[in-house]
Design a protein around this motif. Sequence first.
Motif, short mmCIF file in Angstrom:
data_model
loop_
_atom_site.label_atom_id
_atom_site.label_comp_id
_atom_site.label_asym_id
_atom_site.label_seq_id
_atom_site.Cartn_x
_atom_site.Cartn_y
_atom_site.Cartn_z
N TYR A 10 0.84 -1.20 0.00
CA TYR A 10 0.00 0.00 0.00
C TYR A 10 0.88 1.26 0.00
O TYR A 10 1.74 1.40 -0.85
N ASP A 12 -7.97 -3.60 -2.98
CA ASP A 12 -9.14 -3.54 -2.11
C ASP A 12 -9.42 -2.18 -1.46
O ASP A 12 -10.52 -1.95 -0.99
N ARG A 13 -8.47 -1.26 -1.43
CA ARG A 13 -8.72 0.01 -0.75
C ARG A 13 -9.38 1.07 -1.64
O ARG A 13 -9.69 2.16 -1.17
N TYR A 14 -9.59 0.73 -2.89
CA TYR A 14 -10.13 1.71 -3.84
C TYR A 14 -11.40 1.20 -4.51
O TYR A 14 -11.60 0.00 -4.67
N LEU A 58 -10.33 6.34 -3.44
CA LEU A 58 -10.20 5.72 -2.12
C LEU A 58 -11.57 5.50 -1.49
O LEU A 58 -12.42 6.40 -1.46
N LYS A 59 -11.79 4.30 -0.97
CA LYS A 59 -13.05 3.96 -0.33
C LYS A 59 -13.20 4.70 0.99
O LYS A 59 -12.23 5.01 1.67
N GLU A 104 -11.16 3.83 4.35
CA GLU A 104 -9.84 3.26 4.06
C GLU A 104 -8.78 4.35 4.12
O GLU A 104 -9.06 5.55 3.95
N ARG A 105 -7.52 3.94 4.29
CA ARG A 105 -6.42 4.90 4.40
C ARG A 105 -5.40 4.68 3.30
O ARG A 105 -4.98 3.56 3.01
N HIS A 106 -5.00 5.76 2.68
CA HIS A 106 -3.90 5.77 1.71
C HIS A 106 -3.56 7.23 1.47
O HIS A 106 -4.43 8.10 1.53
#
Length: 462
Positions: free
Chosen positions: A280, A304-306, A360-361, A364-366
């Motif tokens: 990530y 999975d985070r997007y 980004l969902k 979620e973190r990014h």
Amino acid sequence: MKYNKNVLLGGLVALSMAATPVLAAVSASEAARLGKDLTPFGSEKAGNAAGTIPAWTGGLTTPPAGYEGSGQHHINPFPDDQPLLTINASNANEHAEQLSEGVRAMLETYPTTFRLPVYQSRRTHAVPQWVAENTRKNAVNATIVGDGEGLDGAFGGYPFPILSGDSEEKAWQVIWNHLTRWRGVSVTRRASEVAVQSNGDYSLVTSQQEAFFNFYNPEGGEEDLDNVIFYYLSFTQSPPRLAGGAILIHETLNQIVNPRNGWGYNAGQRRVRRAPNLGYDSPIAAADNLRTADDTDIFNGALDRYNWRYEGMREIYVPYNNYLLGESGREYSEILGGSHLNPDLTRWELHRVHIVEATLKAGERHIYGKRRFYVDADSWNTLLVDQFDGRGELWRVTMGMAKNYYELPGVWTALDVFHDLQARRYHVQGLDTEEPGTRVFTNDVPNRRYFSPASLRRRSVR
């Protein structure tokens, strides 16, 4: 070496624990288009109506005179080509429809130095016949598992040469084609990466890199894949403060059920440790934090985070057939400019690209709130990425400087470049023109123990 072209995945044990496949493959009649009106890898064979993109006629498969084999720095097969035009800040609006948002931002940010020398388009991508045959089989068998988490029913070729389904499903397929794209069987390389500061200063981090693309194991099948797309080893050789460190990666086919396996070797402690967070947006120290873990290889890892959306196909200018950046003996100081690569050594061409947007969902973190990918319709290499921060502002622009490796044959990036528009710095991976040679490709299938944690310490020498 005998190639096993007939083996397709019947369902990995790891994948069977995930959600059932949700994406149906295309029909046999649709797959029959491959090699006819479509290239063996799924792009349109015909050129465009304007004549600015030519028809695909087989790609570049024959090395030019003087080339002696894999590992030799490549000889430019198009030495007589000259730029058709140069796009700069003053005429960018005239070509806006053929420019990505990130490239337009680069022209605005560096108006006096950044420019695009545009050459005639040459569709050089090609694949071996056995990869083409497996791609045709994959077209009617490959499925996405769950919400993009994994891949089933594909082996030894592009999984989704013909896109199908809704916008999200097509987006997943494009990204999985990138993740499993053809880059040979085994490859080794000694190369350097640099973080170039705003004043132009940089220092080299040099490493020896080795990879085995298990997804293209010419002798393998389901029992050999074992949910691993590729094995990767990197040994840092300089500078002295980092020398002796190493990293080992087992890249998995379903990173939700079985996350990427990573190990690091610390030369000072002489210990191998698990690296569970190598994914990530984990920062990469050798890149001076200008590249995240999933920026590597332009994009890698779990989806999975997007939320993913396919935005269609466009004709835009992308870096292609960049042989001048890889000429033997060219000094890094000539390649590296103060804010970006020396534009006189770059080559841009008009090509068809698939555009995929990832947002980004919620929850979620990014560090990237949104990413936009521009994926070459021929090679399925992602050649440009626009990266946005959490406020929705364009932050980073990634460029994959592609060329055809005619010994494979196939197109892959020679240099990967990561620009931070806010910090006015950039990072480059893949510099090797001051080295004796470049990537060495073989069809060798190594023993799995070669890529084991136990062997990592034995092979890591300060």
